[in-house]
Motif scaffolding. Structure first.
Motif, PDB file in Angstrom:
ATOM      1  N   VAL A 127       0.825  -1.211   0.000  1.00 57.93           N
ATOM      2  CA  VAL A 127       0.000   0.000   0.000  1.00 57.93           C
ATOM      3  C   VAL A 127       0.856   1.257   0.000  1.00 57.93           C
ATOM      4  CG1 VAL A 127      -1.607   1.326   1.433  1.00 57.93           C
ATOM      5  CG2 VAL A 127      -2.016  -1.084   1.023  1.00 57.93           C
ATOM      6  N   GLY A 133      -0.571   2.103  -3.956  1.00 60.28           N
ATOM      7  CA  GLY A 133      -1.495   2.471  -2.894  1.00 60.28           C
ATOM      8  C   GLY A 133      -2.318   3.691  -3.267  1.00 60.28           C
ATOM      9  N   GLN A 140      -4.121   6.484   3.342  1.00 61.21           N
ATOM     10  CA  GLN A 140      -3.578   5.693   2.247  1.00 61.21           C
ATOM     11  C   GLN A 140      -3.516   4.237   2.693  1.00 61.21           C
ATOM     12  OE1 GLN A 140      -0.103   7.278   0.435  1.00 61.21           O
ATOM     13  NE2 GLN A 140       0.231   5.529  -0.924  1.00 61.21           N
ATOM     14  N   ASN A 141      -4.634   3.540   2.524  1.00 61.46           N
ATOM     15  CA  ASN A 141      -4.735   2.147   2.952  1.00 61.46           C
ATOM     16  C   ASN A 141      -5.434   1.286   1.914  1.00 61.46           C
ATOM     17  OD1 ASN A 141      -3.587   2.035   5.703  1.00 61.46           O
ATOM     18  ND2 ASN A 141      -5.194   3.512   6.168  1.00 61.46           N
ATOM     19  N   TRP A 142      -5.446   1.714   0.671  1.00 59.74           N
ATOM     20  CA  TRP A 142      -6.231   1.029  -0.343  1.00 59.74           C
ATOM     21  C   TRP A 142      -5.357   0.637  -1.533  1.00 59.74           C
ATOM     22  CZ3 TRP A 142     -11.455   0.339   0.705  1.00 59.74           C
ATOM     23  CH2 TRP A 142     -11.942   1.073   1.794  1.00 59.74           C
ATOM     24  N   ILE A 143      -5.774  -0.436  -2.212  1.00 62.54           N
ATOM     25  CA  ILE A 143      -5.136  -0.894  -3.443  1.00 62.54           C
ATOM     26  C   ILE A 143      -6.240  -1.107  -4.472  1.00 62.54           C
ATOM     27  CG2 ILE A 143      -3.818  -2.727  -4.561  1.00 62.54           C
ATOM     28  CD1 ILE A 143      -2.428  -3.272  -1.964  1.00 62.54           C
ATOM     29  N   GLN A 152      -8.825  -3.055   0.934  1.00 58.95           N
ATOM     30  CA  GLN A 152      -8.147  -2.477   2.085  1.00 58.95           C
ATOM     31  C   GLN A 152      -7.473  -3.606   2.869  1.00 58.95           C
ATOM     32  OE1 GLN A 152     -10.642  -0.170   4.660  1.00 58.95           O
ATOM     33  NE2 GLN A 152      -8.952   0.646   5.866  1.00 58.95           N
TER      34      GLN A 152
END
Length: 441
Positions: A127, A133, A140-143, A152
């Motif tokens: 991430v 990320g 910023q915790n998403w792909i 997440q």
């Protein structure tokens, strides 16, 4: 026998039996309490509570996601059912995961602990790579996985910590190593801090709090001494205080506890309008789909603050029903954890129960203005596939553990089939398949 003067035998008089005292009428309230107590103590009570409670929460959550997300979707020039369709797809996949997890043996769950942990650490580190990320709402915790779908990884970190921590503590308990504080803390606490560090790099304080609650739940179930427990709690509290103190956004959220006005610069706008939504609902609500706050006044109405929309549309009755379902789910999880002799089942069931209960308390407490807004969804209820999938897999874990209890296993084996051939044999006179299975059980 002497005869009478007429030659007939004398008539014997029947002795009257003493009157049988009639049973005193039992108090209806006490009778109802007795029946409820017997039903509550049945072997399959925890199994039915987990299965029924989780399904009811999920179905009601789908209804409320559809109601709360329509306006948000239209404001973004999307179809009104956009978020509902994505949530329904996630719920369908989650139902499949729940079924698979509920049928898996305990050994396979333990075998999956290390691969899931390694995969989560890899994805959580991925991430932070620029270009991979994604940042949403400052975290910023998403792909991105394609199209409008994101994942997440930190949500799956909760499941990873539960499975891996339960397996680790169970193996150490079998070797009788948990009496030493270093074996109780190492490597559980360092690995948990690695997960927390990766989460905090993305700025997700809410998920970090849930992960910390899971860690404390595992330590408490392992029988950590009071001074050791307080020591770890003090270190975590100090780190949390520093992280909150050094962030203006987190300090503003902390200042909104109990707020009744939006404040300067509308810093408490979301918290206050959540209270407005609950207050306008009354006892039975304004009706499904008739919420006013979701028309742009309440941010994140279908995710973090879906409980407020539920209170506005379904009223106090609807919110109390949701609370009762979570309370039943928590009780069933505690019952499964306390009624087993398998250490892995005890730690895993306790960790899952701590996870779901703590997350529900933090979310509902934030909506009620009793806790700071942590940005965590309501389990099984709020919109979000990344949160729904690992939670439903964890519910499948609880169902598998509840089914695996000796009394529950015997009760399931003795149940009669509702359809098909009954207890009699087939045309050849041999005993039916169900009868043979029952005898083996």
């Amino acid at each position: 026998m002497p005869s009478s003067r007429t030659g007939r035998p004398p008539v014997q008089r029947l002795t009257r039996r003493p009157p049988v005292p009639r049973p005193s009428r039992e108090n209806p309230v006490r009778r109802l309490h007795t029946r409820a107590r017997r039903a509550w103590d049945r072997p399959l009570t925890a199994y039915y509570l987990i299965l029924g409670g989780s399904l009811l929460i999920t179905v009601l959550g789908l209804v409320m996601v559809y109601s709360a997300s329509q306006i948000t979707a239209l404001q973004k020039s999307l179809p009104g059912t956009f978020f509902f369709r994505k949530q329904f797809l996630a719920a369908s996949i989650g139902a499949l995961l729940l079924l698979v997890a509920s049928r898996m043996p305990v050994k396979l769950h333990r075998a999956l602990a290390y691969p899931i942990l390694a995969g989560c650490v890899f994805l959580m580190a991925l991430v932070q790579v620029p270009g991979i990320g994604q940042s949403i709402n400052g975290n910023q915790n998403w792909i991105a996985v394609g199209g409008s779908f994101q994942i997440q990884p930190s949500e799956f970190g909760k499941l990873a910590l539960v499975l891996w921590g339960a397996d680790l503590l169970a193996r150490k308990e079998d070797k009788r190593l948990l009496t030493q504080w270093k074996h109780m803390l190492v490597p559980l606490v360092p690995v948990a801090f690695v997960l927390l560090g990766l989460i905090m790099l993305g700025g997700d304080m809410g998920t970090a709090i849930i992960l910390t609650a899971i860690l404390f739940g595992l330590l408490w179930l392992a029988g950590a001494p009071t001074r050791l427990f307080v020591g770890v709690l003090s270190v975590a509290g100090l780190i949390g205080f520093v992280l909150i103190r050094t962030s203006e956004n987190r300090m503003a959220r902390l200042a909104c506890i109990g707020a009744t006005e939006p404040g300067q610069g509308d810093t408490c706008w979301q918290a206050v309008h959540g209270i407005y939504a609950l207050a306008s609902g009354g006892i039975f609500g304004s009706g499904l789909g008739a919420s006013v706050e979701k028309w742009g006044q309440l941010p994140e109405a279908h995710t973090d603050f879906i409980f407020a929309v539920t209170g506005e549309e379904l009223g106090l009755a609807g919110t109390l029903s949701v609370l009762a379902l979570f309370a039943a789910l928590g009780y069933a999880g505690i019952r499964v954890a306390g009624g087993t002799e398998d250490p892995f089942v005890r730690y895993a069931a306790g960790g899952v129960t701590t996870w779901i209960t703590a997350q529900a308390v933090i979310n509902i407490g934030a909506v009620l203005g009793l806790l700071p807004i942590a940005g965590v969804p309501l389990p099984l209820f709020s919109y979000g596939g990344s949160a729904l999938l690992p939670t439903m897999f964890a519910i499948g874990l609880l169902i598998a553990f509840a089914r695996d209890e000796p009394a529950a296993r015997a009760a399931l084996a003795m149940r009669q089939p509702r359809f098909g051939r009954k207890r009699g044999g087939g045309p050849s006179g041999r005993p039916g398949r169900w009868n043979t299975m029952r005898r083996r059980a």
